[in-house]
Motif scaffolding. Structure first.
Motif, PDB file in Angstrom:
ATOM      1  N   LEU A  51       0.976  -0.469  -1.868  1.00 14.39           N
ATOM      2  CA  LEU A  51       2.107   0.008  -2.675  1.00 14.39           C
ATOM      3  C   LEU A  51       1.649   1.034  -3.713  1.00 14.39           C
ATOM      4  CD1 LEU A  51       5.052  -0.139  -3.636  1.00 14.39           C
ATOM      5  CD2 LEU A  51       4.404  -2.118  -5.033  1.00 14.39           C
ATOM      6  N   ILE A  52       0.540   0.733  -4.388  1.00 18.19           N
ATOM      7  CA  ILE A  52       0.025   1.659  -5.399  1.00 18.19           C
ATOM      8  C   ILE A  52      -0.374   2.987  -4.765  1.00 18.19           C
ATOM      9  CG2 ILE A  52      -1.860   2.050  -7.040  1.00 18.19           C
ATOM     10  CD1 ILE A  52      -1.831  -0.965  -7.601  1.00 18.19           C
ATOM     11  N   GLY A  53      -1.051   2.903  -3.609  1.00 15.46           N
ATOM     12  CA  GLY A  53      -1.459   4.130  -2.927  1.00 15.46           C
ATOM     13  C   GLY A  53      -0.278   4.971  -2.500  1.00 15.46           C
ATOM     14  N   GLY A  88      -6.240   4.226  -0.906  1.00 17.25           N
ATOM     15  CA  GLY A  88      -5.727   2.883  -0.640  1.00 17.25           C
ATOM     16  C   GLY A  88      -6.004   2.444   0.783  1.00 17.25           C
ATOM     17  N   SER A  89      -5.817   3.371   1.728  1.00 21.01           N
ATOM     18  CA  SER A  89      -6.090   3.068   3.133  1.00 21.01           C
ATOM     19  C   SER A  89      -7.566   2.766   3.354  1.00 21.01           C
ATOM     20  CB  SER A  89      -5.665   4.253   4.013  1.00 21.01           C
ATOM     21  OG  SER A  89      -6.110   4.070   5.332  1.00 21.01           O
ATOM     22  N   LEU A  90      -8.437   3.534   2.700  1.00 18.28           N
ATOM     23  CA  LEU A  90      -9.876   3.321   2.860  1.00 18.28           C
ATOM     24  C   LEU A  90     -10.276   1.942   2.342  1.00 18.28           C
ATOM     25  CD1 LEU A  90     -12.564   4.581   3.718  1.00 18.28           C
ATOM     26  CD2 LEU A  90     -12.780   5.534   1.417  1.00 18.28           C
ATOM     27  N   ILE A  91      -9.723   1.552   1.186  1.00 17.80           N
ATOM     28  CA  ILE A  91     -10.016   0.226   0.623  1.00 17.80           C
ATOM     29  C   ILE A  91      -9.580  -0.876   1.582  1.00 17.80           C
ATOM     30  CG2 ILE A  91      -9.429  -1.384  -1.240  1.00 17.80           C
ATOM     31  CD1 ILE A  91      -9.186   1.063  -3.088  1.00 17.80           C
ATOM     32  N   LEU A  92      -8.372  -0.739   2.131  1.00 11.90           N
ATOM     33  CA  LEU A  92      -7.834  -1.784   3.017  1.00 11.90           C
ATOM     34  C   LEU A  92      -8.570  -1.825   4.347  1.00 11.90           C
ATOM     35  CD1 LEU A  92      -4.014  -1.397   2.313  1.00 11.90           C
ATOM     36  CD2 LEU A  92      -5.565  -3.165   1.488  1.00 11.90           C
ATOM     37  N   SER A  93      -9.003  -0.666   4.868  1.00 15.78           N
ATOM     38  CA  SER A  93      -9.742  -0.661   6.128  1.00 15.78           C
ATOM     39  C   SER A  93     -11.110  -1.311   5.960  1.00 15.78           C
ATOM     40  CB  SER A  93      -9.890   0.773   6.658  1.00 15.78           C
ATOM     41  OG  SER A  93     -10.586   1.590   5.745  1.00 15.78           O
TER      42      SER A  93
END
Length: 234
Positions: free
Chosen positions: A148-150, A166-171
């Protein structure tokens, strides 16, 4: 069913708004859906009684399913990681501000909140497994907040890299969970048991009334059961 609906909704929304963060959270939801499906299917097979070909039962099927699912999710996380890094280094992609993006994340947060409330009410009765699922649900809620923040940074705060970060953190989180699943499944398939459990087994055997000593203590985990073989002198 709720987790599958989250994965589908976020996948459609992520493609519609071109958000890797939302797609990464969808992949995280897919991880939950796959592990739950593996648990449901393999538990049914694992409950079959032992036979001439499976003298210890069919519990290893659960570990095989976990290994296959973990390897598949490693591929998904690698794909998302590659997409995130390529966006950061080589090209800037415009994330579109559409209501479906916030709707998907809001729906996911609602499901995560529902899971947290439901599990928190049953922790006293459910034991370790329920508590583990509660912590997992809290982790899912945190990952959705990151998405959501990303998405917000990329669409409303004027920071286009926010969605990609954000995507990089989640991946990376998905890769970590997948490696953990592969490691746990591989250890069970290779009959690895903890030193702490072996020490406890030795203590139980030698403290049994009438046992003078034991020889060649062996243990293995098959599904949810532990099998112990040893020779005792009485």
């Amino acid at each position: 069913i709720a987790i599958v609906s989250v994965a589908l909704f976020e996948t459609v929304a992520g493609i519609a708004v071109n958000s890797l963060a939302i797609l990464s959270d969808a992949a995280h939801a897919s991880f939950d859906a796959i592990t739950t499906a593996i648990l449901l299917l393999t538990t049914r097979w694992a409950l079959k009684p032992p036979d001439e070909e499976h003298m210890y039962g069919h519990g290893k099927i659960e570990s095989v399913g976990g290994l296959v699912g973990g390897i598949a999710l490693i591929g998904v996380s690698a794909f998302l990681m590659y997409g995130s890094i390529s966006r950061l280094l080589f090209r800037e992609v415009l994330v579109q501000l559409k209501p479906i993006g916030f709707a998907a994340v809001g729906y996911t947060l609602f499901i995560d909140f529902f899971r947290v409330i439901t599990l928190s009410r049953t922790t006293d009765r459910g034991g370790v497994t329920v508590r583990a699922n509660l912590y997992h649900a809290l982790g899912d809620m945190a990952s959705t907040i990151v998405a959501l923040i990303g998405f917000y940074l990329a669409t409303m705060a004027g920071i286009p890299q926010g969605d990609t970060i954000g995507s990089l953190i989640l991946s990376i989180l998905l890769a970590y969970l997948s490696v953990g699943l592969i490691r746990t499944s591989g250890m069970e398939l290779s009959d690895t048991v903890s030193k702490k459990m072996v020490a406890e087994l030795r203590k139980q055997v030698i403290n049994t009334h009438g046992v003078l000593e034991y020889k060649e203590l062996k243990a293995r985990k098959v599904g949810s059961k532990h099998f112990v073989d040893t020779t005792v002198v009485v």
